[in-house]
Scaffold this motif. Structure first.
Motif, PDB file in Angstrom:
ATOM      1  N   LEU A  69      27.826 -32.968 -42.747  1.00  0.00           N
ATOM      2  CA  LEU A  69      28.975 -33.120 -41.837  1.00  0.00           C
ATOM      3  C   LEU A  69      28.589 -32.795 -40.396  1.00  0.00           C
ATOM      4  O   LEU A  69      29.032 -33.471 -39.462  1.00  0.00           O
ATOM      5  CB  LEU A  69      30.146 -32.240 -42.290  1.00  0.00           C
ATOM      6  N   ARG A  70      27.747 -31.772 -40.208  1.00  0.00           N
ATOM      7  CA  ARG A  70      27.309 -31.449 -38.829  1.00  0.00           C
ATOM      8  C   ARG A  70      26.498 -32.616 -38.254  1.00  0.00           C
ATOM      9  O   ARG A  70      26.614 -32.929 -37.071  1.00  0.00           O
ATOM     10  CB  ARG A  70      26.517 -30.131 -38.795  1.00  0.00           C
ATOM     11  N   GLY A  71      25.709 -33.277 -39.108  1.00  0.00           N
ATOM     12  CA  GLY A  71      24.952 -34.457 -38.672  1.00  0.00           C
ATOM     13  C   GLY A  71      25.892 -35.592 -38.281  1.00  0.00           C
ATOM     14  O   GLY A  71      25.685 -36.264 -37.260  1.00  0.00           O
ATOM     15  N   SER A 115      37.823 -31.432 -36.308  1.00  0.00           N
ATOM     16  CA  SER A 115      38.938 -30.505 -36.063  1.00  0.00           C
ATOM     17  C   SER A 115      39.075 -29.509 -37.209  1.00  0.00           C
ATOM     18  O   SER A 115      39.409 -28.346 -37.000  1.00  0.00           O
ATOM     19  CB  SER A 115      40.234 -31.279 -35.878  1.00  0.00           C
ATOM     20  N   PHE A 116      38.766 -29.945 -38.433  1.00  0.00           N
ATOM     21  CA  PHE A 116      38.856 -29.035 -39.580  1.00  0.00           C
ATOM     22  C   PHE A 116      37.741 -27.999 -39.511  1.00  0.00           C
ATOM     23  O   PHE A 116      37.965 -26.808 -39.718  1.00  0.00           O
ATOM     24  CB  PHE A 116      38.754 -29.818 -40.898  1.00  0.00           C
ATOM     25  N   MET A 117      36.532 -28.470 -39.240  1.00  0.00           N
ATOM     26  CA  MET A 117      35.380 -27.556 -39.219  1.00  0.00           C
ATOM     27  C   MET A 117      35.517 -26.523 -38.116  1.00  0.00           C
ATOM     28  O   MET A 117      35.218 -25.355 -38.320  1.00  0.00           O
ATOM     29  CB  MET A 117      34.079 -28.349 -39.065  1.00  0.00           C
ATOM     30  N   THR A 127      26.656 -30.161 -47.864  1.00  0.00           N
ATOM     31  CA  THR A 127      27.705 -30.970 -47.219  1.00  0.00           C
ATOM     32  C   THR A 127      27.998 -30.453 -45.806  1.00  0.00           C
ATOM     33  O   THR A 127      28.336 -31.238 -44.921  1.00  0.00           O
ATOM     34  CB  THR A 127      28.998 -31.032 -48.055  1.00  0.00           C
ATOM     35  N   GLY A 128      27.810 -29.138 -45.571  1.00  0.00           N
ATOM     36  CA  GLY A 128      27.978 -28.614 -44.208  1.00  0.00           C
ATOM     37  C   GLY A 128      26.964 -29.271 -43.271  1.00  0.00           C
ATOM     38  O   GLY A 128      27.316 -29.725 -42.185  1.00  0.00           O
ATOM     39  N   ASP A 129      25.697 -29.341 -43.709  1.00  0.00           N
ATOM     40  CA  ASP A 129      24.656 -29.968 -42.878  1.00  0.00           C
ATOM     41  C   ASP A 129      24.950 -31.456 -42.672  1.00  0.00           C
ATOM     42  O   ASP A 129      24.788 -31.983 -41.570  1.00  0.00           O
ATOM     43  CB  ASP A 129      23.266 -29.835 -43.530  1.00  0.00           C
TER      44      ASP A 129
END
Ligand code: AMP
Length: 186
Positions: free
Chosen positions: A35-37, A51-53, A31-33
């Motif tokens: 979301l970064r995408g 803003s959260f990340m 999910t990190g990848d």
């Protein structure tokens, strides 16, 4: 095979996830990848998550659950998957049960990779220098560790009570750790 990988930031979940997915021929969903995408593509989800990340905080549960509900329905997820970085909270774990029930998917195992915190922080500081990931700076790393222990570690008990939890020592050489994981999944 359907798996969840749990473990504090920096424990090597991503590296091991790739190797385990090759072994079982299943897809790796980080999910990190994802979301970064979304952030890079400046989508609505990406804009909400940013803003959260950047603060090292968790993105709200409803965003993650909506995103994963769509993702797990896709054709390439029907042969199996490894979830890396999701669920991260008890509400996400509850939501995932509903998503998987609707798809008649059952979870084989929640695998927890373990390591002591000081080693992890050093490892992440190095990774931040190498990769330029904006949330791999010392303050944000500490924050992400705190978030893990407060919000995500309760999932260990959640899956333990369901008899789905397996714990594997995440310290050692990469191939050696992969072997340990494959052994407990047998
Ligand atoms: P990761 O690459 O897994 O360390 O995730 C990087 C960042 O993405 C986290 O610090 C969170 O801000 C966000 N994130 C990833 N997965 C989740 C999740 N399941 N729930 C909430 N936030 C998440």
């Amino acid at each position: 095979m359907r798996l969840i990988f749990l473990g504090p930031p920096g424990v090597g979940k991503g590296t091991q996830a790739k190797r385990i997915c090759e072994h079982y021929n299943i897809i790796h969903l980080s999910t990190g990848d994802i979301l970064r995408g979304e952030m890079a593509a400046k989508t609505e989800i990406g804009e909400k998550a940013k803003s959260f990340m950047d603060k090292g905080a968790l993105v709200p549960d409803d965003v993650l659950l909506g995103m994963m509900n769509n993702r797990l329905k896709k054709d390439d997820a029907q042969n199996g998957y490894l979830l890396d970085g999701f669920p991260r909270t008890i509400p996400q774990a509850g939501g995932l049960i509903n998503i998987m029930d609707d798809l008649s998917h059952s979870l084989n195992c929640a695998l927890s990779l373990t390591a002591d915190e000081d080693g992890l922080v050093q490892r992440l500081i190095k990774r931040g220098k190498a990769s330029g990931r904006s949330d791999d700076t010392p303050d944000i790393i500490r924050q992400r560790q705190n978030v893990y222990w407060k919000q995500t570690a309760p999932l260990l008990d959640f899956y333990r009570k369901k008899n789905l939890l397996k714990e594997v020592d995440g310290i050692g050489e990469i191939p050696e750790i992969t072997d340990r994981i494959l052994e407990v999944l047998k």
